[in-house]
Structure formats: C-alpha cells, structure tokens
Motif scaffolding. Structure first.
Motif, PDB file in Angstrom:
ATOM      1  N   GLN A  84     -25.055  74.924  66.590  1.00  0.00           N
ATOM      2  CA  GLN A  84     -24.802  74.129  67.783  1.00  0.00           C
ATOM      3  C   GLN A  84     -25.329  74.856  69.012  1.00  0.00           C
ATOM      4  O   GLN A  84     -25.297  76.080  69.090  1.00  0.00           O
ATOM      5  N   ASN A 132     -27.142  68.560  77.671  1.00  0.00           N
ATOM      6  CA  ASN A 132     -27.759  68.153  76.413  1.00  0.00           C
ATOM      7  C   ASN A 132     -27.255  69.075  75.306  1.00  0.00           C
ATOM      8  O   ASN A 132     -27.061  70.274  75.517  1.00  0.00           O
ATOM      9  N   TYR A 133     -27.043  68.502  74.132  1.00  0.00           N
ATOM     10  CA  TYR A 133     -26.504  69.294  73.034  1.00  0.00           C
ATOM     11  C   TYR A 133     -27.408  69.191  71.824  1.00  0.00           C
ATOM     12  O   TYR A 133     -28.196  68.244  71.687  1.00  0.00           O
ATOM     13  N   SER A 134     -27.263  70.138  70.963  1.00  0.00           N
ATOM     14  CA  SER A 134     -27.946  70.122  69.683  1.00  0.00           C
ATOM     15  C   SER A 134     -26.887  70.321  68.615  1.00  0.00           C
ATOM     16  O   SER A 134     -26.226  71.361  68.572  1.00  0.00           O
ATOM     17  N   TYR A 135     -26.720  69.282  67.808  1.00  0.00           N
ATOM     18  CA  TYR A 135     -25.678  69.350  66.778  1.00  0.00           C
ATOM     19  C   TYR A 135     -25.986  68.321  65.728  1.00  0.00           C
ATOM     20  O   TYR A 135     -26.325  67.189  66.050  1.00  0.00           O
ATOM     21  N   THR A 149     -21.620  64.319  64.266  1.00  0.00           N
ATOM     22  CA  THR A 149     -21.046  63.770  65.488  1.00  0.00           C
ATOM     23  C   THR A 149     -20.406  64.891  66.287  1.00  0.00           C
ATOM     24  O   THR A 149     -19.507  65.565  65.796  1.00  0.00           O
ATOM     25  N   ARG A 166     -25.959  59.145  72.376  1.00  0.00           N
ATOM     26  CA  ARG A 166     -26.429  59.791  71.150  1.00  0.00           C
ATOM     27  C   ARG A 166     -27.954  59.838  71.096  1.00  0.00           C
ATOM     28  O   ARG A 166     -28.531  60.848  70.691  1.00  0.00           O
ATOM     29  N   GLN A 170     -30.038  60.206  73.346  1.00  0.00           N
ATOM     30  CA  GLN A 170     -30.595  61.226  74.228  1.00  0.00           C
ATOM     31  C   GLN A 170     -29.929  62.584  74.036  1.00  0.00           C
ATOM     32  O   GLN A 170     -30.256  63.540  74.745  1.00  0.00           O
ATOM     33  N   SER A 171     -28.988  62.669  73.111  1.00  0.00           N
ATOM     34  CA  SER A 171     -28.223  63.900  72.897  1.00  0.00           C
ATOM     35  C   SER A 171     -27.690  64.435  74.220  1.00  0.00           C
ATOM     36  O   SER A 171     -27.806  65.631  74.538  1.00  0.00           O
ATOM     37  N   SER A 172     -27.100  63.529  74.986  1.00  0.00           N
ATOM     38  CA  SER A 172     -26.637  63.939  76.309  1.00  0.00           C
ATOM     39  C   SER A 172     -25.183  63.559  76.530  1.00  0.00           C
ATOM     40  O   SER A 172     -24.637  62.653  75.885  1.00  0.00           O
TER      41      SER A 172
END
Lengths: 116, 115
Positions: free
Chosen positions: B2, B24-27, B30, B69, B71-73
C-alpha cells in the motif's frame, strides 16, 4: 476523560546516547501504537501492542529500537545509541481494538526528538 | 504494498474560499481510507473515513471526501475555509486484513489560510 499523553514533549540528546520515550494511553484501551513522523516523510508505523499478544514489531527500523508495554498500559519506546537520522516526532496512539472492525486510533501530542 | 500520495506539500487558501486536498492511493483490494488533521502542537485527529457504500463521506468540522475508484483518489473538500483550519492534513489507508493496525500515511499537506 484524559487523552493519550506522551513525555517528554521535547528531548534533545547527543549522538550515541540512549533515550526513552513514554506513552500513557487512554484508560481501558487495549491497543497501543507507535509511529514516527520525520520531516517530509509522513508517519511511519513502528510497533503495535494488543493486550497480552506478542507485539507486532515489523515497523521498527533497526535493532536499536525497542518498546515495551508494562501491565497492558504504559509503554516505553527506547532508542539505543541514537543517530542523527533518529531525529523525528514520535507519536503514540491507542484504541479499543475489536476484531475485524475499525476502531479509531487516538493520538498523543508526540515527543520531538533531536539528536545532535 | 500500500502507498498513499499527497502531491501538494503546501496549499494556501483565502479564508472563505473552497478547499480541495488531493490524495491518491495504491492498493490492490478495496481500500479503507482516512483523513487526519494535525494542528500545531496537537496529536492527529480523525476527520473522516471511508469503508464502503456511499462514495461521498461527511466528516467533522464541515469536511467531506469523495472516493473515486477509477482515479484511485480520496480528495478532501470543504466549501468555505476558516482560519482555524490551518493545519497539516494526512491521508491514510488501512488494511482490513491486519485489523487496521498498520495505517499507511501520506507525507501530508500543510494548509495555510490567508485573511
């Protein structure tokens, strides 16, 4: 009730000295966490205690770092042979942990450690 | 692994103006997403969290955040900023599989409010 308290609020030490940082969690909270906040680095997970279980030490950066939690309450984070890169704000948090559900971590004000 | 990115180190907003702080995330799965605020000399305080359901979540102090989701934001917003909102804001992601013990934080965005 009282929140999470940490002492000292500021600590200045010389390179190579050992330091101890203290955390008093919220009364009744079963879980206790230590994080490190370095300039420009965000918060970094260090260690986590839950009840009588073995602590999760996966975030400790080196074997110079250790922590204990006595009687399921107060915790002490010890840094041996401090280095200048250990300079940071050390934050403690506690929560009333329940399995498989989120319980808010309540943070203390932190201890600012400066290693000269 | 993550990770969380907060691309803005500093933001200055006039009092009364609207605010948007980016995260912004990276995972892989959910994510469970959080926004915290840290006022000078204070500990972190939880503003709001997203676990599932409605992608627009309301928090304390008039803040809201929207989970996107695609945009992973998970950007934080407030329609009208008050001088007391000047603080550092941290976005974080948690992992349900670890019981949220290990929150991964971004590097923070410092909000300055001009008169």
């Amino acid at each position: 009730g009282a929140g999470v308290s940490q002492s000292p609020s500021n600590k200045v030490t010389e390179k190579g000295k050992d330091v101890e940082l203290r955390c008093d969690p919220i009364s009744g909270h079963t879980a206790l966490y230590w994080y490190r906040q370095s300039l420009g680095q965000g918060l970094e997970f260090l260690i986590y205690f839950q009840g009588n279980s073995a602590p999760d030490k996966s975030g400790l950066p080196s074997d110079r770092f250790s922590a204990e939690r006595t009687g399921g309450s107060v915790s002490t984070l010890t840094i041996q042979r401090t280095q200048q890169e250990d300079s940071a704000v050390y934050l403690c948090a506690s929560s009333n942990l329940q399995v498989l559900t989120y319980n808010e971590q309540f943070f203390g004000p932190g201890t600012r450690l400066t290693v000269l | 692994a993550q990770s969380v990115t907060q691309p803005d180190i500093h933001i200055t907003v006039s009092e009364g103006a609207s605010l948007e702080l980016r995260c912004n995330y990276s995972y892989g799965a959910t994510p469970y997403l959080f926004w915290y605020v840290q006022s000078p000399g204070q500990g972190l305080q939880l503003l709001l969290k997203y676990f599932s359901g409605d992608t627009l979540v309301q928090g304390i102090k008039g803040f809201e955040a929207e989970f996107k989701r695609s945009q992973s934001s998970f950007n934080l917003r407030k329609p009208s900023v008050h001088w007391s909102d000047a603080a550092e804001y941290f976005c974080a992601v948690g992992d349900r599989n670890t019981g949220f013990q290990k929150l991964v934080f971004g590097t923070g965005t410092r909000l300055l409010v001009s008169p």
